[in-house]
Scaffold this motif. Structure first.
Motif, PDB file in Angstrom:
ATOM      1  N   ALA A 297      -5.461   7.124   2.571  1.00 26.18           N
ATOM      2  CA  ALA A 297      -4.416   7.490   1.608  1.00 26.18           C
ATOM      3  C   ALA A 297      -4.750   6.997   0.203  1.00 26.18           C
ATOM      4  N   LEU A 298      -5.508   5.905   0.104  1.00 27.25           N
ATOM      5  CA  LEU A 298      -5.855   5.347  -1.203  1.00 27.25           C
ATOM      6  C   LEU A 298      -7.141   5.926  -1.774  1.00 27.25           C
ATOM      7  N   SER A 299      -7.812   6.785  -1.012  1.00 30.08           N
ATOM      8  CA  SER A 299      -9.064   7.359  -1.501  1.00 30.08           C
ATOM      9  C   SER A 299      -8.778   8.325  -2.649  1.00 30.08           C
ATOM     10  N   PRO A 300      -9.721   8.503  -3.569  1.00 36.47           N
ATOM     11  CA  PRO A 300      -9.487   9.413  -4.706  1.00 36.47           C
ATOM     12  C   PRO A 300      -9.168  10.838  -4.279  1.00 36.47           C
ATOM     13  N   GLY A 301      -9.720  11.285  -3.135  1.00 38.02           N
ATOM     14  CA  GLY A 301      -9.464  12.640  -2.694  1.00 38.02           C
ATOM     15  C   GLY A 301      -8.047  12.870  -2.208  1.00 38.02           C
ATOM     16  N   THR A 302      -7.376  11.806  -1.762  1.00 40.28           N
ATOM     17  CA  THR A 302      -6.000  11.926  -1.264  1.00 40.28           C
ATOM     18  C   THR A 302      -4.994  11.377  -2.265  1.00 40.28           C
ATOM     19  N   ASN A 303      -5.206  10.132  -2.699  1.00 41.09           N
ATOM     20  CA  ASN A 303      -4.378   9.512  -3.738  1.00 41.09           C
ATOM     21  C   ASN A 303      -2.896   9.588  -3.388  1.00 41.09           C
ATOM     22  N   ASP A 304      -2.535   8.963  -2.272  1.00 41.96           N
ATOM     23  CA  ASP A 304      -1.152   8.983  -1.783  1.00 41.96           C
ATOM     24  C   ASP A 304      -0.684   7.543  -1.581  1.00 41.96           C
ATOM     25  N   PRO A 305      -0.325   6.845  -2.658  1.00 42.33           N
ATOM     26  CA  PRO A 305       0.058   5.437  -2.516  1.00 42.33           C
ATOM     27  C   PRO A 305       1.298   5.225  -1.664  1.00 42.33           C
ATOM     28  N   THR A 306       2.205   6.193  -1.614  1.00 44.78           N
ATOM     29  CA  THR A 306       3.408   6.026  -0.796  1.00 44.78           C
ATOM     30  C   THR A 306       3.052   5.911   0.682  1.00 44.78           C
ATOM     31  N   THR A 307       2.139   6.763   1.148  1.00 47.83           N
ATOM     32  CA  THR A 307       1.680   6.656   2.536  1.00 47.83           C
ATOM     33  C   THR A 307       1.020   5.308   2.776  1.00 47.83           C
ATOM     34  N   ALA A 308       0.259   4.829   1.807  1.00 48.86           N
ATOM     35  CA  ALA A 308      -0.386   3.526   1.953  1.00 48.86           C
ATOM     36  C   ALA A 308       0.645   2.402   2.028  1.00 48.86           C
ATOM     37  N   VAL A 309       1.671   2.470   1.203  1.00 52.12           N
ATOM     38  CA  VAL A 309       2.716   1.438   1.224  1.00 52.12           C
ATOM     39  C   VAL A 309       3.422   1.416   2.574  1.00 52.12           C
ATOM     40  N   HIS A 310       3.756   2.594   3.090  1.00 48.78           N
ATOM     41  CA  HIS A 310       4.415   2.647   4.395  1.00 48.78           C
ATOM     42  C   HIS A 310       3.486   2.118   5.490  1.00 48.78           C
ATOM     43  N   GLN A 361      -9.547  -3.621  -1.394  1.00 51.47           N
ATOM     44  CA  GLN A 361     -10.689  -3.015  -2.073  1.00 51.47           C
ATOM     45  C   GLN A 361     -10.337  -1.675  -2.706  1.00 51.47           C
ATOM     46  N   PHE A 362      -9.394  -0.944  -2.097  1.00 51.58           N
ATOM     47  CA  PHE A 362      -9.053   0.395  -2.586  1.00 51.58           C
ATOM     48  C   PHE A 362      -7.736   0.426  -3.376  1.00 51.58           C
ATOM     49  N   ALA A 363      -7.138  -0.735  -3.619  1.00 49.16           N
ATOM     50  CA  ALA A 363      -5.818  -0.775  -4.261  1.00 49.16           C
ATOM     51  C   ALA A 363      -5.888  -0.903  -5.779  1.00 49.16           C
ATOM     52  N   SER A 364      -7.055  -0.809  -6.355  1.00 54.00           N
ATOM     53  CA  SER A 364      -7.187  -0.962  -7.807  1.00 54.00           C
ATOM     54  C   SER A 364      -6.368   0.097  -8.534  1.00 54.00           C
ATOM     55  N   GLY A 365      -5.558  -0.352  -9.490  1.00 57.49           N
ATOM     56  CA  GLY A 365      -4.749   0.554 -10.289  1.00 57.49           C
ATOM     57  C   GLY A 365      -3.519   1.088  -9.600  1.00 57.49           C
ATOM     58  N   GLN A 366      -3.127   0.489  -8.477  1.00 55.06           N
ATOM     59  CA  GLN A 366      -1.955   0.938  -7.714  1.00 55.06           C
ATOM     60  C   GLN A 366      -0.921  -0.201  -7.648  1.00 55.06           C
ATOM     61  N   PRO A 367      -0.015  -0.295  -8.611  1.00 56.56           N
ATOM     62  CA  PRO A 367       0.946  -1.405  -8.623  1.00 56.56           C
ATOM     63  C   PRO A 367       1.798  -1.478  -7.365  1.00 56.56           C
ATOM     64  N   ALA A 368       2.273  -0.328  -6.861  1.00 60.31           N
ATOM     65  CA  ALA A 368       3.138  -0.348  -5.678  1.00 60.31           C
ATOM     66  C   ALA A 368       2.383  -0.896  -4.463  1.00 60.31           C
ATOM     67  N   VAL A 369       1.128  -0.517  -4.331  1.00 60.66           N
ATOM     68  CA  VAL A 369       0.333  -0.995  -3.196  1.00 60.66           C
ATOM     69  C   VAL A 369       0.071  -2.490  -3.325  1.00 60.66           C
ATOM     70  N   LEU A 370      -0.240  -2.960  -4.528  1.00 61.27           N
ATOM     71  CA  LEU A 370      -0.491  -4.386  -4.727  1.00 61.27           C
ATOM     72  C   LEU A 370       0.773  -5.206  -4.476  1.00 61.27           C
ATOM     73  N   ARG A 371       1.923  -4.685  -4.892  1.00 63.66           N
ATOM     74  CA  ARG A 371       3.181  -5.391  -4.600  1.00 63.66           C
ATOM     75  C   ARG A 371       3.410  -5.481  -3.086  1.00 63.66           C
ATOM     76  N   ARG A 372       3.107  -4.371  -2.388  1.00 65.65           N
ATOM     77  CA  ARG A 372       3.306  -4.402  -0.936  1.00 65.65           C
ATOM     78  C   ARG A 372       2.321  -5.339  -0.261  1.00 65.65           C
ATOM     79  N   LEU A 373       1.108  -5.432  -0.769  1.00 63.58           N
ATOM     80  CA  LEU A 373       0.141  -6.374  -0.210  1.00 63.58           C
ATOM     81  C   LEU A 373       0.606  -7.819  -0.396  1.00 63.58           C
TER      82      LEU A 373
END
Length: 442
Positions: A297-310, A361-373
């Motif tokens: 979900a965090l890959s550039p081809g998908t770019n779906d941070p919401t799925t990653a957060v869930h 490693q793949f969360a660069s530039g994703q504030p929501a993902v970093l907060r969830r981490l």
């Protein structure tokens, strides 16, 4: 038995066998009723041989076509889903009981219709000019066809739900929960005894694959016969390469020797290797699947941070269960109580690394993902026994904070809150976040 449960074919094959038995038995019952001069069920199906043949041929032809078409579409949809999320999710689909039962229903009805069709006789096709129509059998075939139509509709609805990423998360989470219930130790279980001192003898693997199961009995028997203690080098879920060490052995008595050939044969017979990992006993595999979805979900081809957060919420729940009931190596003794075999298990630090290393490693530039981490690390710290995960949690929190400061506009005050909250959780404190403007009463 575990291999049978993880295969698609056993339930459909069982349905075919039952359909053949039913297709032979019911016409025999029909014929016995016809000899009495009047079939009490003749009102259910009143057609003649020609109508019976047409109906059964229509049932058989339509069902086999629908079966092939339905599962062709299903495979295409699953291929698209696996390429977007994780190819390992196809294993979950194969073990889905709804899929197995639907396939069994469709093919069983097809086989039943063919089996009954062979018993229909017209007057011109028999020497004594006696026609035979299995009225009860045809009625049952019609009922099975209606059930197949209902099963097909329910299956399509189930498939539509199964292809949603949230359903995939739920299925993998349930799979992990069942594995943890079987494999994680009770909290009051005794620790594994210490292994003997001195140099060990390496026992080599005679084939390659992933460790999916271990049968301790052959190893315990061989080790007891040779007076040895064996430690497996691979955990359940690890890959093994032919010719590399699979286990280590020590003589139980100081100055003794190990019969390498005997113990090595027993170890290779006891360790079951397969071409892919299995979730039946592997406590890390389901966590691996969830992390795969998060990373994809965090890959550039998908770019779906919401799925990653869930997905990280599922990672947190799974890691919380693992750290609250830390896995321990399994020890096996002979009849005299002497330690003979130790099977290693995944340690807590490795499992936490598996859960958070790649998402970071793949969360660069994703504030929501970093907060969830950061929240994940706080939750794991809270659920773990005091002092069990301090170093690994603090190390990954530093990485999350550094990444947030380098690649996002998350304010420094917020990252300082992350540090304080994780430190409180490690110390056994959980300070609630108060709504803005709330008043603290003295």
């Amino acid at each position: 038995m575990a291999r049978m449960r993880s295969s698609l074919w056993p339930v459909p094959v069982l349905g075919i066998v039952l359909a053949i038995g039913l297709g032979i038995g019911l016409p025999a019952l029909d014929e016995a009723l016809a000899r009495d001069g009047a079939n009490p069920l003749i009102f259910v199906f009143g057609g003649g041989p020609s109508a019976a043949r047409d109906l059964l041929a229509a049932i058989a032809g339509s069902l086999i076509s629908v079966t092939g078409l339905t599962f062709s579409f299903t495979v295409v949809a699953l291929q698209l889903s696996s390429s977007q999320h994780s190819p390992r999710l196809l294993q979950t689909f194969v073990t889905d009981r709804v899929v197995q039962l639907t396939l069994a229903q469709l093919v069983a009805t097809f086989v039943y219709a063919l089996t009954v069709l062979r018993t229909v006789r017209s007057e011109s096709s028999t020497e004594d000019e006696s026609a035979f129509v299995p009225h009860l059998s045809i009625t049952v075939g019609f009922a099975l066809t209606l059930i197949s139509v209902v099963a097909l509709v329910l299956f399509l609805g189930h498939l539509a739900r199964s292809l949603r990423v949230e359903t995939m998360y739920r299925d993998v989470h349930d799979e992990a929960t069942q594995t943890y219930a079987r494999e994680l130790p009770d909290r009051d279980e005794e620790p594994v005894p210490a292994l003997p001192h001195g140099p060990d003898t390496q026992l080599r693997a005679r084939s390659s694959g992933f460790v999916v199961d271990v049968d301790p009995d052959p190893v315990v028997a061989a080790a007891a016969e040779c007076g040895a203690v064996v430690l497996l080098a691979a955990r359940i879920g690890d890959s093994v390469v032919e010719g590399t060490p699979l286990a280590s052995a020590w003589p139980a008595a100081v100055g003794g020797e190990v019969d390498v050939d005997t113990v090595e044969k027993a170890v290779n017979r006891a360790v079951r290797l397969e071409f892919e990992r299995s979730p039946n006993r592997d406590i890390a595999y389901s966590l691996r699947k969830v992390v795969d979805i998060v990373v994809r979900a965090l890959s550039p081809g998908t770019n779906d941070p919401t799925t990653a957060v869930h997905g990280l919420s599922h990672v947190s729940a799974l890691l919380g269960e693992l750290v609250s009931r830390p896995p321990r190596p399994s020890a096996f003794r002979d009849d005299e109580g002497v330690l003979r075999l130790v099977v290693p298990q995944w340690d807590v630090a490795t499992l936490v690394r598996l859960g958070v290393e790649e998402p970071i490693q793949f969360a660069s530039g994703q504030p929501a993902v970093l907060r969830r981490l950061a929240g994940l690390l706080r939750e794991v710290a809270w659920r773990a026994p005091r002092g069990a995960v301090d170093e690994v949690v603090e190390e990954y929190l530093r990485q999350v904070i550094d990444l947030a400061r380098e690649s996002t506009s998350v304010p420094r005050s917020e990252t300082e809150d992350w540090t304080r909250e994780v430190a409180d959780a490690l110390a056994g404190r959980w300070v609630p976040t108060r709504p803005e403007g709330s008043v603290v009463r003295g």
